[in-house]
Design an enzyme around this catalytic site. Structure first.
Site, PDB file in Angstrom:
ATOM      1  CG  HIS A 147      -1.902  -1.038   1.378  1.00  0.00           C
ATOM      2  ND1 HIS A 147      -1.948  -1.896   2.437  1.00  0.00           N
ATOM      3  CD2 HIS A 147      -2.934  -1.402   0.579  1.00  0.00           C
ATOM      4  CE1 HIS A 147      -2.948  -2.748   2.300  1.00  0.00           C
ATOM      5  NE2 HIS A 147      -3.575  -2.470   1.176  1.00  0.00           N
ATOM      6  CE  LYS A 205     -14.898  -9.117   5.972  1.00  0.00           C
ATOM      7  NZ  LYS A 205     -14.602  -8.673   4.643  1.00  0.00           N
ATOM      8  CB  SER A 215      -3.712  -7.050   4.741  1.00  0.00           C
ATOM      9  OG  SER A 215      -3.464  -5.776   4.221  1.00  0.00           O
ATOM     10  NE  ARG A 261      -2.540  -7.290  -4.386  1.00  0.00           N
ATOM     11  CZ  ARG A 261      -3.276  -7.422  -3.292  1.00  0.00           C
ATOM     12  NH1 ARG A 261      -2.715  -7.788  -2.176  1.00  0.00           N
ATOM     13  NH2 ARG A 261      -4.566  -7.192  -3.316  1.00  0.00           N
TER      14      ARG A 261
HETATM   15  P1  ADP Z   1      -9.360  -4.645   0.002  1.00  0.00           P
HETATM   16  O1  ADP Z   1      -9.610  -4.671  -1.486  1.00  0.00           O
HETATM   17  O2  ADP Z   1     -10.008  -5.729   0.778  1.00  0.00           O
HETATM   18  O3  ADP Z   1      -9.549  -3.281   0.601  1.00  0.00           O
HETATM   19  P2  ADP Z   1      -6.578  -4.240   0.357  1.00  0.00           P
HETATM   20  O4  ADP Z   1      -6.739  -3.252   1.400  1.00  0.00           O
HETATM   21  O5  ADP Z   1      -5.463  -5.206   0.560  1.00  0.00           O
HETATM   22  O6  ADP Z   1      -7.833  -5.072   0.134  1.00  0.00           O
HETATM   23  O7  ADP Z   1      -6.317  -3.612  -1.064  1.00  0.00           O
HETATM   24  C1  ADP Z   1      -6.789  -2.371  -1.462  1.00  0.00           C
HETATM   25  C2  ADP Z   1      -6.035  -1.900  -2.685  1.00  0.00           C
HETATM   26  O8  ADP Z   1      -4.649  -1.927  -2.431  1.00  0.00           O
HETATM   27  C3  ADP Z   1      -6.258  -2.797  -3.912  1.00  0.00           C
HETATM   28  O9  ADP Z   1      -6.326  -1.982  -5.055  1.00  0.00           O
HETATM   29  C4  ADP Z   1      -5.045  -3.652  -3.929  1.00  0.00           C
HETATM   30  O10 ADP Z   1      -4.743  -4.103  -5.232  1.00  0.00           O
HETATM   31  C5  ADP Z   1      -4.002  -2.680  -3.422  1.00  0.00           C
HETATM   32  N1  ADP Z   1      -2.878  -3.418  -2.873  1.00  0.00           N
HETATM   33  C6  ADP Z   1      -2.872  -4.218  -1.794  1.00  0.00           C
HETATM   34  N2  ADP Z   1      -1.648  -4.770  -1.610  1.00  0.00           N
HETATM   35  C7  ADP Z   1      -0.863  -4.298  -2.615  1.00  0.00           C
HETATM   36  C8  ADP Z   1       0.503  -4.521  -3.005  1.00  0.00           C
HETATM   37  N3  ADP Z   1       1.280  -5.356  -2.351  1.00  0.00           N
HETATM   38  N4  ADP Z   1       0.964  -3.859  -4.090  1.00  0.00           N
HETATM   39  C9  ADP Z   1       0.135  -3.043  -4.771  1.00  0.00           C
HETATM   40  N5  ADP Z   1      -1.163  -2.807  -4.482  1.00  0.00           N
HETATM   41  C10 ADP Z   1      -1.660  -3.433  -3.421  1.00  0.00           C
END
Ligand code: ADP
Length: 170
Positions: free
Chosen positions: A24, A48, A135, A97
């Site tokens: 992130h 949730k 995560s 990703r």
């Molecule tokens: P959710 O979709 O449940 O909120 P996340 O918080 O993990 O899940 O992801 C939110 C956004 O962050 C998504 O667009 C996801 O692709 C991006 N993201 C999460 N981890 C990464 C990473 N390692 N590299 C690039 N983008 C990421």
């Protein structure tokens, strides 16, 4: 070109941030290179409960990004596009990703376009070193006794180990 209106470019990065990872963080840093202001919006579902509460996730984000005046950290529980409209953001940032992210993100972007045509979803490819960072995977590693210091900011590693680690800190 004269008299061109100068308008702030505002983007929102909605995510669960449960918790924030370096993946992130990488997207946030790259987005700051393009946009003037960035809202980090903790997507929160009241039915949730995640690993961390809404307030804990916000606190971790603020402690990591507190010194960056162009970032605002907040939570939302309505539709992303409605939230984007409320704060005046015309861009939604998402990371990609792998192909497995693509289908979900593609559908979501099209639905958002239908709901709010003025908003654009901007995708950033994950950096190679964070391709396999999520995560949920990191939480699993911590639950099973590994450290995740290479993949999250220090404060997040500490909180993850306190919450999920096998050996509770003294
Ligand atoms: P959710 O979709 O449940 O909120 P996340 O918080 O993990 O899940 O992801 C939110 C956004 O962050 C998504 O667009 C996801 O692709 C991006 N993201 C999460 N981890 C990464 C990473 N390692 N590299 C690039 N983008 C990421």
């Amino acid at each position: 070109m004269a008299n061109r209106e100068i308008r702030e470019k505002v983007a929102v990065f909605p995510a669960s941030f449960d918790p924030l990872t370096n993946g992130h963080l990488d997207i946030v840093e790259r987005a700051l290179g393009i946009f003037d202001r960035l809202f980090l919006a903790v997507a929160f579902n009241i039915e949730k409960e995640g690993t961390f509460s809404k307030d804990e996730r916000i606190a971790m984000l603020r402690s990591v990004f507190g010194d960056e005046p162009r970032i605002e950290v907040t939570a939302f529980d309505n539709l992303t596009v409605d939230f984007a409209m409320e704060i005046g953001a015309k861009v939604i940032i998402r990371g990609l990703r792998a192909m497995s992210d693509f289908e979900y993100e593609f559908e979501m972007a099209l639905m958002n376009k239908h709901l709010y045509p003025e908003v654009e979803t901007v995708f950033m490819m994950a950096s190679q070193k964070y391709l396999y960072v999520s995560s949920s995977r990191l939480k699993e590693l911590v639950r099973l006794g590994r450290t995740v210091d290479a993949f999250v900011p220090e404060i997040v590693a500490k909180k993850l180990h306190e919450r999920l680690g096998r050996v509770k800190p003294a």
